[in-house]
Design an enzyme around this catalytic site. Structure first.
Site, mmCIF file in Angstrom:
data_model
loop_
_atom_site.group_PDB
_atom_site.id
_atom_site.type_symbol
_atom_site.label_atom_id
_atom_site.label_comp_id
_atom_site.label_asym_id
_atom_site.label_seq_id
_atom_site.Cartn_x
_atom_site.Cartn_y
_atom_site.Cartn_z
ATOM 1 N N LEU A 75 0.585 -1.118 0.022
ATOM 2 C CA LEU A 75 -0.254 -0.513 0.422
ATOM 3 C C LEU A 75 1.003 0.607 0.053
ATOM 4 O O LEU A 75 0.000 2.378 0.616
ATOM 5 C CB LEU A 75 -0.737 0.022 1.131
ATOM 6 C CG LEU A 75 -1.844 -1.729 1.216
ATOM 7 C CD1 LEU A 75 -2.804 -1.082 2.735
ATOM 8 C CD2 LEU A 75 -2.242 -1.606 -0.063
ATOM 9 N N CYS A 76 2.559 1.155 0.072
ATOM 10 C CA CYS A 76 2.840 2.383 0.030
ATOM 11 C C CYS A 76 3.031 3.164 -1.950
ATOM 12 O O CYS A 76 2.332 2.243 -3.018
ATOM 13 C CB CYS A 76 4.725 1.945 -0.125
ATOM 14 S SG CYS A 76 5.436 2.344 1.540
ATOM 15 N N HIS A 77 2.964 4.510 -1.903
ATOM 16 C CA HIS A 77 3.167 5.347 -3.086
ATOM 17 C C HIS A 77 4.373 5.116 -3.851
ATOM 18 O O HIS A 77 5.297 5.450 -2.996
ATOM 19 C CB HIS A 77 2.795 6.704 -2.700
ATOM 20 C CG HIS A 77 1.503 6.779 -1.737
ATOM 21 N ND1 HIS A 77 0.870 6.278 -1.066
ATOM 22 C CD2 HIS A 77 -0.141 6.956 -2.460
ATOM 23 C CE1 HIS A 77 -0.452 6.684 -0.585
ATOM 24 N NE2 HIS A 77 -0.594 7.216 -1.430
ATOM 25 N N MET A 117 9.131 4.373 5.350
ATOM 26 C CA MET A 117 9.192 2.663 4.120
ATOM 27 C C MET A 117 9.808 2.562 3.441
ATOM 28 O O MET A 117 11.034 1.680 4.382
ATOM 29 C CB MET A 117 7.574 2.544 3.965
ATOM 30 C CG MET A 117 7.217 3.047 5.278
ATOM 31 S SD MET A 117 6.473 1.571 6.747
ATOM 32 C CE MET A 117 7.095 0.190 6.287
ATOM 33 N N GLU A 118 10.648 3.482 2.826
ATOM 34 C CA GLU A 118 11.761 3.331 2.081
ATOM 35 C C GLU A 118 13.144 3.480 3.493
ATOM 36 O O GLU A 118 13.766 2.762 2.883
ATOM 37 C CB GLU A 118 11.920 4.656 1.596
ATOM 38 C CG GLU A 118 10.564 4.911 0.171
ATOM 39 C CD GLU A 118 9.074 4.790 0.459
ATOM 40 O OE1 GLU A 118 9.157 5.939 1.612
ATOM 41 O OE2 GLU A 118 8.977 4.813 -0.399
ATOM 42 N N ASP A 132 23.780 -12.565 4.451
ATOM 43 C CA ASP A 132 23.684 -13.441 3.541
ATOM 44 C C ASP A 132 25.342 -13.806 3.087
ATOM 45 O O ASP A 132 25.509 -14.525 2.774
ATOM 46 C CB ASP A 132 23.519 -12.949 1.843
ATOM 47 C CG ASP A 132 23.612 -13.867 0.403
ATOM 48 O OD1 ASP A 132 23.003 -15.388 1.270
ATOM 49 O OD2 ASP A 132 23.379 -13.224 0.018
#
Lengths: 168, 168, 168, 168, 168, 168
Positions: A75-77, A117-118, A132
């Protein structure tokens, strides 16, 4: 009572309307760390010279991941990011007694909604990339303390959180 | 002394050679949690009925992210995943006293290398999706305790880790 | 009573387990059409010579989209496709009286699960690409009759459907 | 005589120039439906409670696909979408006598070109996701009636189409 | 007379059928160079210590791009790559008198078709990443001499080309 | 002495800050060519009629690749491209005596930074797509002379380079 804005009146998920929000300069900073055995940290810390540049690879992975945020978080733009920077420290600088690597990501945009969020995606993918590269020598690593450190811009102006306020 | 296999003799990063490794059935399970205020957890827990299905959206985000792992983590091999499943619990079930949501991802393949990175990516993106949906009502959320719980298949056979063995 | 296999016993979405299924040669064919005004069809049909190759662009878009299927459809498995081919006809060949373009996509793999979703995605994106190129001159276009025509390989062997059996 | 703007004077495909067009608030609404057997529809309709949330998964797939439109449709411009919402109804509400699910997608931007392709992609991928989840129990499903319902903003102002005007 | 296999009997582009081809271990090596002013090369060559690791970033970009080959090149098959390695030299080692950086990419798979496109994509994106980082100080850079150096595996067995055989 | 702006004071890679730069109309043109045997060029040149449209496929691949630039080049900013056009000529038009295909890409935006990387990516992927389609009949092809031809917009205004100024 607060409600979750990503759901409409019928409780259906949606990408919320930001058309009317003004475009302002926005900054978000997020952080988090990966804990590891002392021998693993030693392999990373001496890396630039002899073992390969673990943190250099993780930094690029984090920068690229920030640009994929709207593809990863439903739901992120999509936002035109204007800056992404990622720093690493030994975790003990921020969390005394912890052996590992702390990552901080700063993301900026000139846009209608925030970029926390980014910044969080950049931190998580940078830490996972360290995981990793080290997993063959250390299966006990854990990622902790990932949260937003501060935001600037937008309706709420500036905001930052103290470490002890974070939920654990 | 152990070395990091993602770097060659000249310390240059590479995607390591797995051509000669046998294809076996492999399973990896990873977990982690997002801590939040009690009021935030209440909004999620009552969601299916009244507020929208936060965990349903996060589950799909995690499944889709697992399939993007080799695009996100630079030195990961692309793998034909044969199963992805994601479960959520209240965090207190696994971490007494913690208020929040615990996420566990199980990923499987029939291939030449393990899928722990895919399971970790699924957990991280599922938790970040919860963060995204709740950030308007709670800025104190933090993501913690993300690690690999168990692996099956491959040269090392089965392996699992106890919670107290995880580095913090 | 039949159940939906993409949900587990707790009704949670999952990417189902295909690890134990044998790898066989599988083929799926899907079709569908875009209806348009006669003048629009005329622009496309004379395109190769004077107006640009609408169907050539749509064919490439469909082929590329088939390869993105597991990124678009959340519970689809990633599959190593071994062949993709896309054909176009005037729609009236298959649906008498319809003015428009019919698209058929054939997708093949050697794998553990079928490729009908890949064939359907190829058809839909090819038809949407035609829509995109013609929308400036025709706002009345509609996409119809998209379904799987036949499958080969896998447990069920060969299967095909007659046009009149399709739900409308 | 009209020409196709996606081709230049030499009939070569191009992404057309929108640099000089003003940025305005634009909305596009598209719709379409998937027809199925009555037993299949019953499985979906009772899903929230007992069989898993088919429409919830399809909604997320459609939202995410809208954001990929410029990656799927070769000559589409990348656009900063400001809102995406997807609704489902029983198809019979809009198409009397049809058994199935109708999907409507609303997409908005503040930009230099329209978002009807984004709305169409959202509808198609949402319907295909329903197909994917139900294909094990119903091979007769078909997707029909996909078209643009209305547009607002841009040079042409507001526009909407009546159902009977759609080409079939 | 030879024909182009990516087109069918009706001259339509297709992704060709590789279902019946045996899976063998395949290797492809490609190379190419970016020429630049001496001062630009000096900035890169001293980079590890003082200016940032241009070649380290380019190496990661090339590795990640190789994994996107089937997304970039429309008729390429998706392949499970088993190894990717990228090396850099001063260009003068391979092309006497040239000032710049030579890049060589080695890509391997166990599969039904070759990986020369993956090796070429890795070289091109690695060189473009160098271009991106240096463009602020040198607008005269050019990329040249990009070709396949050798292949192993598949029907044709081993093959390599001498530098003078390359078309210029 | 010039420095590389993609690295900060600690020599760490970053996506540089463009928040304060004005949005202007920007154009970049890049070019390059693929050299091949005369028989290969003949197959392409007669393609539209009898062998399939090699250049039509390559054009679409180049346009789509330009839109992926910020995903391919780690430190590139995502930009809202307003136009992409790709032209082909016989290489001998630009480089007398060369047998092959010359590709020129023009990319435009209204934004805070230039689009030369987008133009270069379009050229490289278009040329690689030609390589892919012809590699079965010609293993001697090479890609050369890829560079930026001209830029407009931004702080530096207009700029173009003469062929003899390019580093080789």
């Amino acid at each position: 009572m607060p409600t979750l804005t990503h759901f409409d009146a019928q409780s259906q998920a949606q990408m919320v309307d930001i058309a009317a929000k003004p475009h302002t300069h926005r900054v978000a900073v997020a952080g988090g760390y990966i804990a590891m055995q002392a021998a693993t940290l030693a392999l990373i810390s001496t890396g630039q010279a002899r073992k390969g540049d673990v943190l250099g690879v993780a930094r690029i992975a984090g920068i690229q991941a920030a640009k994929k945020t709207s593809d990863l978080i439903p739901l992120c733009h999509p936002l035109p990011l204007t800056r992404i920077a990622i720093d690493f420290d030994e975790a003990s600088v921020h969390h005394p007694g912890v052996c590992g690597i702390f990552c901080r990501a700063t993301v900026e945009t000139v846009g209608a909604t925030g970029v926390e969020m980014e910044a969080l995606v950049a931190v998580q993918v940078a830490l996972l990339t360290i995981y990793d590269m080290c997993k063959a020598v250390d299966k006990s690593m854990g990622i902790h303390g990932v949260h937003v450190l501060q935001k600037q811009g937008g309706k709420s102006g500036g905001w930052q959180i103290a470490n002890h306020e974070i939920q654990r």
